[in-house]
Structures are given as structure tokens and as C-alpha cells.
Write a protein that holds these residues in place. Structure first.
Motif, PDB file in Angstrom:
ATOM      1  N   UNK A  92       0.817  -1.212   0.000  1.00 38.78           N
ATOM      2  CA  UNK A  92       0.000   0.000   0.000  1.00 38.78           C
ATOM      3  C   UNK A  92       0.851   1.264   0.000  1.00 38.78           C
ATOM      4  N   UNK A  93       2.031   1.246   0.619  1.00 37.40           N
ATOM      5  CA  UNK A  93       2.873   2.442   0.654  1.00 37.40           C
ATOM      6  C   UNK A  93       3.310   2.857  -0.742  1.00 37.40           C
ATOM      7  N   UNK A  94       3.754   1.902  -1.550  1.00 42.12           N
ATOM      8  CA  UNK A  94       4.188   2.223  -2.906  1.00 42.12           C
ATOM      9  C   UNK A  94       3.013   2.675  -3.765  1.00 42.12           C
ATOM     10  N   UNK A  95       1.868   2.047  -3.592  1.00 41.05           N
ATOM     11  CA  UNK A  95       0.687   2.422  -4.382  1.00 41.05           C
ATOM     12  C   UNK A  95       0.239   3.829  -4.032  1.00 41.05           C
ATOM     13  N   UNK A  96       0.187   4.137  -2.748  1.00 39.48           N
ATOM     14  CA  UNK A  96      -0.246   5.470  -2.330  1.00 39.48           C
ATOM     15  C   UNK A  96       0.776   6.532  -2.709  1.00 39.48           C
ATOM     16  N   UNK A  97       2.065   6.186  -2.657  1.00 39.44           N
ATOM     17  CA  UNK A  97       3.089   7.134  -3.090  1.00 39.44           C
ATOM     18  C   UNK A  97       2.958   7.446  -4.574  1.00 39.44           C
ATOM     19  N   UNK A  98       2.650   6.435  -5.392  1.00 44.39           N
ATOM     20  CA  UNK A  98       2.449   6.663  -6.817  1.00 44.39           C
ATOM     21  C   UNK A  98       1.220   7.536  -7.063  1.00 44.39           C
TER      22      UNK A  98
END
Length: 363
Positions: free
Chosen positions: A304-310
Motif C-alpha cells: 500500500x505504501x508504494x501504491x499510495x506514493x504513486x
């Protein structure tokens, strides 16, 4: 009420400040008293004898109940017909008979003085319930919630039983089963299978498993299995369904899905087929509003961290291309931090975040 020693200390400090050049009124305000209070202490021996109110002799009011009246009132309140009746009902019942002895407050006061102002009758007085136990999940596999819900069959009065275990942090359904009976053996098998699938045996800190007070989830065989797995059981307060709100919300989501058969399931196989499809949709396709619209499976493995950062990068780029279309900051795509079950105080969550150095991503 200020004690004698405290009075003398306050007066001495005010005198020292006044001698050093401070104004007397301001010195009194700094000490937390009025100037008139200090003057009254000095004029009426308040610095030598202390406060006289606790030992003051107060005359009995002329309209007070006499000892005979108080005895009559107590005797009436203890009559068999009034033994289970509170003063609020005794007074109007006597009034209907043309009798007035005293007011409701007088009845209560006399009964209280004689140790009889308790809950009258067989019913027990209400007791304050204990506060809920707070559980905080800062990562997956720390806190689980489980419950059982009924799935209707096409035959009136018949039900199938859906068991679910939900990971509090990720909202992922980590274990589920459907049976045609409610039995503790089903719960034992589900817990053992879920612990094996989630790799609990290799973890130093085992998860907490929170459930309601149902007899199935509190059976001796279930507790023995949890003890063998090292999982700590936790239970809701009696008759308080909100203590397991995440599991209750999950069941509502399940039963309001368009494919849920409102007329019931024909057999156990159909119920299990539907449950398998729902779990697959919920874990992988469902964008959960409580975790910034990522799927529970993505949050469970830390994607979720990478998805939300994108998403944050995308929105920042879109605002740079058309700044006139943005009146403020972009949408908040920061990851959701620790999740609490039945939080007693917000300070617990803040302290937990500080200890674990959890910092949300700036949007």
C-alpha cells in the motif's frame, strides 16, 4: 477549604512578596485567593484557629421533622406493601389515600440515614460496565477479529454458519469456513488452519484474537487450541456488540453484496461457493475506504505504501499541469497508520505511534 498550615504558608508568602514591593492585591491573586479572604483570615482568627465551618454548631431548623415523625415515616416505608417501592412511588400512593407524611426528598433522606436507600425490590441495581480493552495493530498479524454469522437457507428456519477471521491492520480475511452446524470444533479447525497459513509459529510475538462472548468462541477446546498456538484470546464486553465493530461491519458488507441470495442458499455447497467468491473479491478486488482505497491483500503484504506514493506523485503532477483547477492541496494519499480496536484514549494511539516511530506520508 484551605487547611490551617496551608493558610499560614500562603499568608507568609504574600507578606514576603508585599514586603519586597509587590502590590497586595496582585500578590493575593498570584497565590490563588482574594484580598478579602486574606483580610477575613486576619480579622477572625483564621490564621490561628483555622476554618471553623466543620466544627460549627448549626441549629435545627424549626420546620424539620420531629423524631416521632421520622420514626413514623420509616415505619411506613418498611410496610410490606412498600418494601419494593421507591419513595418516588410511595408519596403519590399515600396521597391517593389522603395521607401526607413528608416529601419525596424527606423520605429518601430518612431512608439514607438508616442505610435503607438502596435499590429496593428483587431487581439488581445497574452496574457500570468495565471499559473496553484497547488493541492496537501497527502491522499485519498483530490483532485478529473473528465472529460467526448466519447465512439463510431456502428452507425456513434453517441456517448455515459462516466463520471469518479478519486481520485488523490490513482488513484482510485471513481465514473462513462455512458449516451447516455451529460447533466449537469448527472454530478450532479454523484457528489452526489460519495460524498455519499465516506462519504464526515462526513469529516471536503472536497475534491477539478478539471475538464476542459467544459460547462457541469461548469453548474449552478453542481456548486450549489458542493456548497451544500462543495466540492471546480477547473478548467483547457482555451485550456490547460494538466491541467487535470491524467483524460486524464485514458481515454487513458481505450480506449487502449484489450477488448475495436474499432468498437463501439451496445447500451447503452453494453457500461455500458464494463465500469463496466473496472472500476473493473482498481481499483482492475490493478497494477498502478505511485503508485509502487499496485492497486488503495489498496492505497485508505492505504494497500500500508504494501504491499510495504513486497516487500522490500522480496528483502532484496533475496539479502542476493545471494549478488553477486546484483550490488547495491534493487529495490525502498518506498511508493509514496504526488501527485501534475499542480505543479508550487517543493518547494511547499517539504514544504507540511515537514509540514505533510511525510517520505518515505528507500529501
Amino acid at each position: 477549604m484551605i487547611g490551617l498550615e496551608d493558610r499560614r504558608t500562603v499568608a507568609q508568602n504574600i507578606l514576603m512578596a508585599h514586603t519586597a514591593g509587590a502590590r497586595l492585591r496582585l500578590a493575593c491573586e498570584t497565590a490563588g485567593i482574594e484580598l478579602r479572604t486574606l483580610q477575613r483570615w486576619k480579622a477572625h482568627g483564621g490564621l490561628t484557629a483555622g476554618d471553623g465551618r466543620p466544627h460549627a454548631v448549626r441549629p435545627i431548623p424549626s420546620h424539620a421533622l420531629s423524631p416521632a415523625e421520622r420514626a413514623q415515616l420509616l415505619a411506613v416505608a418498611n410496610e410490606p406493601r412498600f418494601a419494593a417501592v421507591p419513595p418516588a412511588r410511595i408519596v403519590p400512593m399515600l396521597a391517593d389515600e389522603g395521607v401526607y407524611l413528608a416529601s419525596e426528598s424527606s423520605f429518601s433522606r430518612v431512608l439514607r440515614e438508616h442505610g435503607q436507600n438502596v435499590h429496593r425490590g428483587r431487581a439488581k441495581a445497574a452496574k457500570a460496565s468495565r471499559p473496553p480493552t484497547t488493541h492496537i495493530a501497527a502491522a499485519a498479524r498483530e490483532v485478529w477479529c473473528w465472529d460467526m454469522s448466519y447465512l439463510p437457507a431456502v428452507v425456513m428456519g434453517r441456517w448455515f454458519h459462516l466463520y471469518l477471521i479478519l486481520d485488523l491492520y490490513s482488513r484482510k480475511i485471513v481465514g473462513w469456513e462455512v458449516h451447516d452446524t455451529d460447533d466449537s470444533e469448527h472454530a478450532v479447525h479454523l484457528v489452526r488452519r489460519t495460524a498455519l497459513a499465516e506462519g504464526i509459529a515462526t513469529m516471536a510475538a503472536k497475534p491477539v484474537l478478539h471475538g464476542d462472548n459467544g459460547s462457541t468462541l469461548k469453548a474449552t477446546t478453542v481456548l486450549a487450541m489458542l493456548n497451544w498456538l500462543g495466540v492471546k484470546p480477547s473478548y467483547s464486553r457482555p451485550r456490547v456488540s460494538d466491541d467487535n465493530a470491524y467483524a460486524e461491519s464485514l458481515f454487513r458488507t458481505a450480506k449487502y453484496r449484489p450477488e448475495f441470495p436474499v432468498k437463501g442458499f439451496t445447500d451447503l455447497d452453494e453457500a461455500r461457493t458464494w463465500a469463496a467468491g466473496f472472500v476473493r473479491w473482498y481481499n483482492h478486488d475490493h478497494r477498502h475506504s478505511g485503508i485509502r482505497y487499496v485492497s486488503p491483500a495489498q496492505r497485508h503484504v505492505g504494497e500500500d505504501h508504494a501504491i499510495l506514493a504513486a497516487r500522490h506523485t500522480l496528483y502532484t503532477r496533475a496539479r502542476a499541469l493545471n494549478p488553477a483547477r486546484w483550490s488547495g492541496s491534493t487529495r490525502n494519499w498518506s498511508p493509514i497508520g496504526p488501527v485501534t480496536l475499542n480505543p479508550e484514549r487517543d493518547s494511547i494511539v499517539k504514544m504507540h505511534s511515537t514509540i514505533n516511530n510511525i510517520q505518515p506520508m505528507a500529501a
